[in-house]
Structures are given as structure tokens and as C-alpha cells.
Design a protein around this motif. Structure first.
Motif, mmCIF file in Angstrom:
data_model
loop_
_atom_site.group_PDB
_atom_site.id
_atom_site.type_symbol
_atom_site.label_atom_id
_atom_site.label_comp_id
_atom_site.label_asym_id
_atom_site.label_seq_id
_atom_site.Cartn_x
_atom_site.Cartn_y
_atom_site.Cartn_z
ATOM 1 N N TRP A 168 0.824 -1.212 0.000
ATOM 2 C CA TRP A 168 0.000 0.000 0.000
ATOM 3 C C TRP A 168 0.855 1.258 0.000
ATOM 4 O O TRP A 168 0.438 2.282 -0.535
ATOM 5 C CB TRP A 168 -0.959 -0.004 1.180
ATOM 6 N N ARG B 5 -7.621 4.296 7.137
ATOM 7 C CA ARG B 5 -8.028 3.204 8.019
ATOM 8 C C ARG B 5 -7.898 1.854 7.323
ATOM 9 O O ARG B 5 -8.125 1.746 6.109
ATOM 10 C CB ARG B 5 -9.485 3.379 8.463
ATOM 11 N N GLU B 6 -7.567 0.834 8.103
ATOM 12 C CA GLU B 6 -7.595 -0.522 7.583
ATOM 13 C C GLU B 6 -9.045 -1.000 7.556
ATOM 14 O O GLU B 6 -9.957 -0.294 8.007
ATOM 15 C CB GLU B 6 -6.749 -1.442 8.454
ATOM 16 N N ALA B 7 -9.267 -2.217 7.043
ATOM 17 C CA ALA B 7 -10.623 -2.727 6.886
ATOM 18 C C ALA B 7 -11.382 -2.760 8.201
ATOM 19 O O ALA B 7 -12.595 -2.544 8.236
ATOM 20 C CB ALA B 7 -10.573 -4.120 6.261
ATOM 21 N N ARG C 146 -9.279 0.619 12.103
ATOM 22 C CA ARG C 146 -8.160 1.206 12.825
ATOM 23 C C ARG C 146 -7.363 2.148 11.926
ATOM 24 O O ARG C 146 -7.100 1.849 10.765
ATOM 25 C CB ARG C 146 -7.238 0.110 13.358
ATOM 26 N N VAL D 274 -4.210 3.672 10.411
ATOM 27 C CA VAL D 274 -2.846 3.180 10.220
ATOM 28 C C VAL D 274 -1.898 4.239 9.672
ATOM 29 O O VAL D 274 -0.680 4.107 9.782
ATOM 30 C CB VAL D 274 -2.819 1.946 9.289
ATOM 31 N N GLY E 50 -6.625 2.275 1.928
ATOM 32 C CA GLY E 50 -6.984 1.464 3.084
ATOM 33 C C GLY E 50 -7.671 0.167 2.751
ATOM 34 O O GLY E 50 -8.059 -0.583 3.657
ATOM 35 N N SER E 51 -7.834 -0.122 1.463
ATOM 36 C CA SER E 51 -8.511 -1.355 1.073
ATOM 37 C C SER E 51 -7.643 -2.561 1.409
ATOM 38 O O SER E 51 -6.416 -2.473 1.449
ATOM 39 C CB SER E 51 -8.818 -1.343 -0.427
ATOM 40 N N PRO E 52 -8.256 -3.734 1.664
ATOM 41 C CA PRO E 52 -7.486 -4.936 2.031
ATOM 42 C C PRO E 52 -6.413 -5.304 1.019
ATOM 43 O O PRO E 52 -5.392 -5.884 1.370
ATOM 44 C CB PRO E 52 -8.570 -6.016 2.107
ATOM 45 N N HIS F 18 -4.367 -3.420 -0.424
ATOM 46 C CA HIS F 18 -3.175 -2.583 -0.332
ATOM 47 C C HIS F 18 -2.529 -2.594 1.049
ATOM 48 O O HIS F 18 -1.330 -2.353 1.163
ATOM 49 C CB HIS F 18 -3.526 -1.131 -0.697
ATOM 50 N N LEU F 19 -3.294 -2.818 2.092
ATOM 51 C CA LEU F 19 -2.749 -2.709 3.432
ATOM 52 C C LEU F 19 -1.839 -3.877 3.779
ATOM 53 O O LEU F 19 -2.068 -4.994 3.382
ATOM 54 C CB LEU F 19 -3.868 -2.616 4.477
ATOM 55 N N LYS G 234 1.913 -2.537 9.684
ATOM 56 C CA LYS G 234 1.429 -2.351 11.042
ATOM 57 C C LYS G 234 1.927 -1.007 11.577
ATOM 58 O O LYS G 234 3.033 -0.590 11.268
ATOM 59 C CB LYS G 234 1.935 -3.470 11.969
#
Length: 261
Positions: free
Chosen positions: A85, A211-213, A216, A218, A249-251, A253-254, A257
Motif C-alpha cells: 500500500w 483506516r484498515e478494513a 483502525r 494506520v 486502506g482497502s485490504p 493494499h494494506l 502495522k
């Protein structure tokens, strides 16, 4: 624009990190404070203070008062730049440049500090002195306050309890945790952070969280410019930033941590 003490410290700190890492990569002898000061043509006391701050950040390390070497946080930051990402963000940042002609950035939080991960390539445009890898305060930058978006007043006061606000930031910087909380409350009503000269004189920063999925936060996405380029167009620009943050923030690409809880 005059260079602020904060800018000078960050610039000198970056020179110090570069010198240490370059010597290590080249397999050359590592250096102590006096040798680093000579190489950088800086006062030894200044180098000593900067090196200690960089060790506290984990960007440098020193064992038993020996020479300085690259610290673990430097490597974690470098590794994060290879996350999918973050790589994807390069194109997104340049799209923002094309759309608005403003400098754009991607940042993450490390306690009370903000680490700049990536910035757009239009360096000649107004937008501050910070370069990727540099550290800025969380309480007086747009990206920093976007990273605090979900923090309650109590959490903000706890996080900033030991912060020395004096002499840090621009003319509109907050000088207490309660002032930071007040700015956050104002910006939540807008739906985005608009930091006007909070870190540097003449520089405005508009920021939104990524935000992540699971929801949260990030990282933070921001653009920087002058009052004339941001104030009136802020809602329009914020809408584009929010759409960009959803894509980043889509799954798909993330993968990075946060550096600290």
C-alpha cells in the motif's frame, strides 16, 4: 522563508543519520561523537544531543559508548516503504499533485512523533522542509492530528502528558493537550484536519486518516500549501483525499502495522 530551529534540528539529524548509514553500507569505520562532529563540521555538543535523540528514536544505536551504528527503527521504517500500500501510494500522491498542484504526503505515528513515509515529487512547491524519514510533532501537524482522530480527550492528555510544547511549531501551534483536544473537536465537525501555520509559518496542511478494513487508523494522507490554495477549496480537496484514503486502506493494499499503539 527563514529556517526555524525545528527545521535546523531535523535537517542536521537527517545529515547525521545519512553519514552513519552511508559509512555502514560502505563497510567503513564507524564513528563516535567527536569524529561525527568533525565530518559534519558541527559542534560536538550539538552532535552529542542529536545523536542521543536519534538513539532514543531507535534510528541510531550505540553499544557501551562505542561508535554509532544504524538502529532497529531505521530498518523497520525502510522495510515499511516496501509494503504494497505504501508503494501504491506513490501514484496516488502524484495524482493529488496533478489535481491540485499541492505537495502531498503519507505519514505514520510513532508515539508523540510523526514519521514521514513518502512525499510527492513537486519539491519546488510550498509545503515545508520535511523529507521522507524525518520526524515531526504529532500535536502541531495536520498529519499528526489526523493520526489522533479517534483519540478521546483523556487519551490525548495521557499521550501528551510529558510533552514540552514551548518553542515547538509555528505561530498557531497548540501549547497544551487541552488546546490540541479543542482543535481536534473543531476538525471533527468539519470531517477533516485543517492545520493553519501550526508547524511552519505560512504553511497550511489538510489531512485525513487512512483506516484498515477493521477501522483502525494506520496512517495519514495530507496535502500542504498556502492559505490561498487551501482555505476556500478545503472541502473539495478533503473529499478527494478521503476517496484516496479509502483506496489506500482497502485490504488489497494494506500490509503495514503501525509503529506504536
Amino acid at each position: 522563508m527563514d529556517v526555524s530551529p525545528e527545521a535546523s534540528s531535523l535537517s542536521q539529524g537527517l545529515r547525521l543519520v545519512r553519514l552513519v548509514t552511508d559509512r555502514e553500507k560502505q563497510g567503513r569505520q564507524l564513528l563516535g561523537v567527536s569524529q561525527l562532529a568533525a565530518e559534519l563540521d558541527m559542534e560536538q555538543s550539538r552532535v552529542s544531543r542529536l545523536a542521543q535523540e536519534l538513539c532514543d528514536l531507535g534510528l541510531l544505536e550505540r553499544v557501551d559508548r562505542g561508535p554509532f551504528r544504524t538502529g532497529p527503527r531505521f530498518f523497520s521504517l525502510a522495510a515499511s516503504l516496501n509494503a504494497g500500500w505504501v508503494l501504491q501510494s506513490r501514484g496516488e500522491l502524484e495524482e493529488l499533485v496533478s489535481a491540485f498542484g499541492l505537495r502531498s504526503r503519507l505519514s505514520v505515528r510513532d508515539g508523540v512523533r510523526v514519521l514521514l513515509l513518502r512525499s510527492s515529487t513537486n519539491n519546488s512547491v510550498l509545503g515545508g522542509f520535511a523529507k521522507p524519514g524525518m520526524v515531526t510533532p504529532v500535536w502541531c501537524t495536520g498529519s499528526g492530528r489526523a493520526l489522533l482522530w479517534d483519540h478521546s480527550v483523556t487519551e490525548i492528555e495521557s499521550l501528551l502528558a510529558d510533552v514540552n510544547f514551548i518553542g515547538v511549531g509555528g505561530p498557531a501551534a497548540a501549547h497544551s493537550a487541552s488546546e490540541v483536544a479543542g482543535l481536534m473537536e473543531r476538525d471533527r465537525l468539519r470531517g477533516f484536519v485543517l492545520a493553519a501555520e501550526e508547524f511552519e509559518h505560512g504553511v497550511w496542511e489538510l489531512a485525513v486518516p487512512i483506516r484498515e478494513a477493521g477501522g483502525r487508523i494506520v496512517s495519514a494522507l495530507s496535502v500542504l500549501g498556502s492559505r490561498s490554495s487551501l482555505e476556500a477549496a478545503a472541502p473539495e480537496i478533503a473529499a478527494v483525499l478521503q476517496a484516496t484514503s479509502l483506496r489506500l486502506g482497502s485490504p488489497a493494499h494494506l500490509g503495514l502495522k503501525p509503529l506504536s499503539p
